[in-house]
Design an enzyme around this catalytic site. Sequence first.
Site, PDB file in Angstrom:
ATOM      1  N   TYR A 115      10.019 -10.988  -0.816  1.00 26.87           N
ATOM      2  CA  TYR A 115      10.864 -10.985  -2.009  1.00 26.87           C
ATOM      3  C   TYR A 115      10.918  -9.616  -2.659  1.00 26.87           C
ATOM      4  O   TYR A 115      10.119  -8.724  -2.316  1.00 26.87           O
ATOM      5  CB  TYR A 115      10.386 -12.042  -3.018  1.00 26.87           C
ATOM      6  CG  TYR A 115       9.155 -11.660  -3.818  1.00 26.87           C
ATOM      7  CD1 TYR A 115       7.899 -11.596  -3.222  1.00 26.87           C
ATOM      8  CD2 TYR A 115       9.245 -11.354  -5.173  1.00 26.87           C
ATOM      9  CE1 TYR A 115       6.782 -11.256  -3.957  1.00 26.87           C
ATOM     10  CE2 TYR A 115       8.122 -11.008  -5.924  1.00 26.87           C
ATOM     11  CZ  TYR A 115       6.894 -10.962  -5.310  1.00 26.87           C
ATOM     12  OH  TYR A 115       5.788 -10.613  -6.033  1.00 26.87           O
TER      13      TYR A 115
ATOM     14  N   LYS B  86       5.363  -7.336   0.579  1.00 27.64           N
ATOM     15  CA  LYS B  86       5.670  -8.090  -0.653  1.00 27.64           C
ATOM     16  C   LYS B  86       6.053  -9.519  -0.272  1.00 27.64           C
ATOM     17  O   LYS B  86       7.229  -9.857  -0.116  1.00 27.64           O
ATOM     18  CB  LYS B  86       6.785  -7.384  -1.434  1.00 27.64           C
ATOM     19  CG  LYS B  86       6.899  -7.880  -2.875  1.00 27.64           C
ATOM     20  CD  LYS B  86       7.698  -6.921  -3.721  1.00 27.64           C
ATOM     21  CE  LYS B  86       8.038  -7.480  -5.089  1.00 27.64           C
ATOM     22  NZ  LYS B  86       6.903  -7.698  -5.984  1.00 27.64           N
TER      23      LYS B  86
ATOM     24  N   GLU C  27      -5.169  -2.976  -8.200  1.00 25.52           N
ATOM     25  CA  GLU C  27      -3.922  -2.967  -8.981  1.00 25.52           C
ATOM     26  C   GLU C  27      -3.945  -4.177  -9.910  1.00 25.52           C
ATOM     27  O   GLU C  27      -4.975  -4.844 -10.035  1.00 25.52           O
ATOM     28  CB  GLU C  27      -2.705  -3.003  -8.051  1.00 25.52           C
ATOM     29  CG  GLU C  27      -2.687  -4.217  -7.140  1.00 25.52           C
ATOM     30  CD  GLU C  27      -1.547  -4.218  -6.125  1.00 25.52           C
ATOM     31  OE1 GLU C  27      -0.500  -3.606  -6.379  1.00 25.52           O
ATOM     32  OE2 GLU C  27      -1.729  -4.866  -5.075  1.00 25.52           O
TER      33      GLU C  27
ATOM     34  N   LEU D 238       0.263  -3.000  -3.312  1.00 21.56           N
ATOM     35  CA  LEU D 238       1.707  -2.935  -3.090  1.00 21.56           C
ATOM     36  C   LEU D 238       2.196  -1.554  -3.544  1.00 21.56           C
ATOM     37  O   LEU D 238       1.823  -1.089  -4.627  1.00 21.56           O
ATOM     38  CB  LEU D 238       2.414  -4.017  -3.915  1.00 21.56           C
ATOM     39  CG  LEU D 238       3.922  -4.062  -3.683  1.00 21.56           C
ATOM     40  CD1 LEU D 238       4.248  -4.680  -2.327  1.00 21.56           C
ATOM     41  CD2 LEU D 238       4.620  -4.843  -4.786  1.00 21.56           C
TER      42      LEU D 238
HETATM   43  C1  LIG Z   1       0.864  -6.947  -6.745  1.00 21.02           C
HETATM   44  C2  LIG Z   1       1.887  -6.045  -7.338  1.00 21.02           C
HETATM   45  N1  LIG Z   1       1.617  -4.746  -7.477  1.00 21.02           N
HETATM   46  C3  LIG Z   1       2.508  -3.881  -8.026  1.00 21.02           C
HETATM   47  C4  LIG Z   1       3.740  -4.323  -8.473  1.00 21.02           C
HETATM   48  C5  LIG Z   1       4.713  -3.356  -9.067  1.00 21.02           C
HETATM   49  O1  LIG Z   1       5.762  -3.122  -8.171  1.00 21.02           O
HETATM   50  P1  LIG Z   1       7.214  -2.684  -8.652  1.00 21.02           P
HETATM   51  O2  LIG Z   1       7.034  -1.431  -9.460  1.00 21.02           O
HETATM   52  O3  LIG Z   1       7.937  -2.447  -7.377  1.00 21.02           O
HETATM   53  O4  LIG Z   1       7.779  -3.816  -9.449  1.00 21.02           O
HETATM   54  C6  LIG Z   1       4.075  -5.676  -8.327  1.00 21.02           C
HETATM   55  C7  LIG Z   1       5.380  -6.165  -8.785  1.00 21.02           C
HETATM   56  O5  LIG Z   1       5.665  -7.327  -8.819  1.00 21.02           O
HETATM   57  C8  LIG Z   1       3.136  -6.554  -7.745  1.00 21.02           C
HETATM   58  O6  LIG Z   1       3.414  -7.863  -7.602  1.00 21.02           O
END
Ligand SMILES: Cc1ncc(COP(=O)(O)O)c(C=O)c1O
Length: 281
Positions: free
Chosen positions: A33, A147, A179, A203
């Site tokens: 997603y 993701k 994170e 991620l």
């Molecule tokens: C586990 C995780 N880390 C980091 C992020 C931040 O990613 P992004 O800046 O692409 O939204 C997300 C976003 O949903 C996430 O689910």
Amino acid sequence: MPNFAYINNKFVDFKNAKIHVEDRGLQFADSVYEVIAVLNGNLIDLEFHLKRLQYSLKELDIKFKFKQSSLKKIFFNLLNKNKTTNGIIYLQITRGVQYREHKYENKLIPTLIIYSRNKNFNLPGKDFKGVNTITHEDLRWKRRDIKTVNLLPNIIAANKAKKARAYEAILLQNGKVTEGTSSNIWIIKNNNLITHPANTDILRGVTRTSILKIIKKTSLKLVEKSFTHKQLLNADEVFLTSSGSFITPILKIDKKKINNGKIGNITLKLAQMYSKSCMHG
Ligand SMILES: Cc1ncc(COP(=O)(O)O)c(C=O)c1O
């Protein structure tokens, strides 16, 4: 509630949008997603999102081919139909429908789900707010760079945060910060901006990628290195980033106040620079 969703090849009434009971996204979280921010009708960091989507699909061998221009057309159509000016686009691709079996057939037709939802963002201005957080053990699998909707460990930690009236849970693995449950975490110490390297433990956030570009215009020194729970608590400033939260200052972690519980100057400056770049492309 939004009015419309886009399921496979059709715009459908959101209330009647359905997928098959044997969809592998439902039965196995066999699915990827993206969440894309929409600000003043603009899709923020779209190219980075689609690049990451491509990466997630490839890593899981989900055979979904897309043209950026076709997806963009669907996105704008949905924003229009759902009257979304500020909000998010949610896009999910599952491997498809099959009799229940871990092993998958090669010729499945992936399921495509897209819709938009309205949302107000935390942007620097008079209502800019910082948040409280908790820490929690990182219970996830070893491929967090993909993701996927395989999010139960994130959900457990996020709900612990909710119970503690906190906005986010910061995840710890062997005493080090990976994170947040749905965000990347950054600390500032003596003009160093420190965040976990983009490997399989986290991620690679799209917002993170954009900020890496922005900080080149500042005197901050970037350090992509994991940091400890202790470093987190002793940081000058801490903030989180995500498509849903942009740059959001962290003012408290468990019982420890950060920067005396006030939004730090560097965090504010970065948030201003990032939101300006989102407004002006
Ligand atoms: C586990 C995780 N880390 C980091 C992020 C931040 O990613 P992004 O800046 O692409 O939204 C997300 C976003 O949903 C996430 O689910």
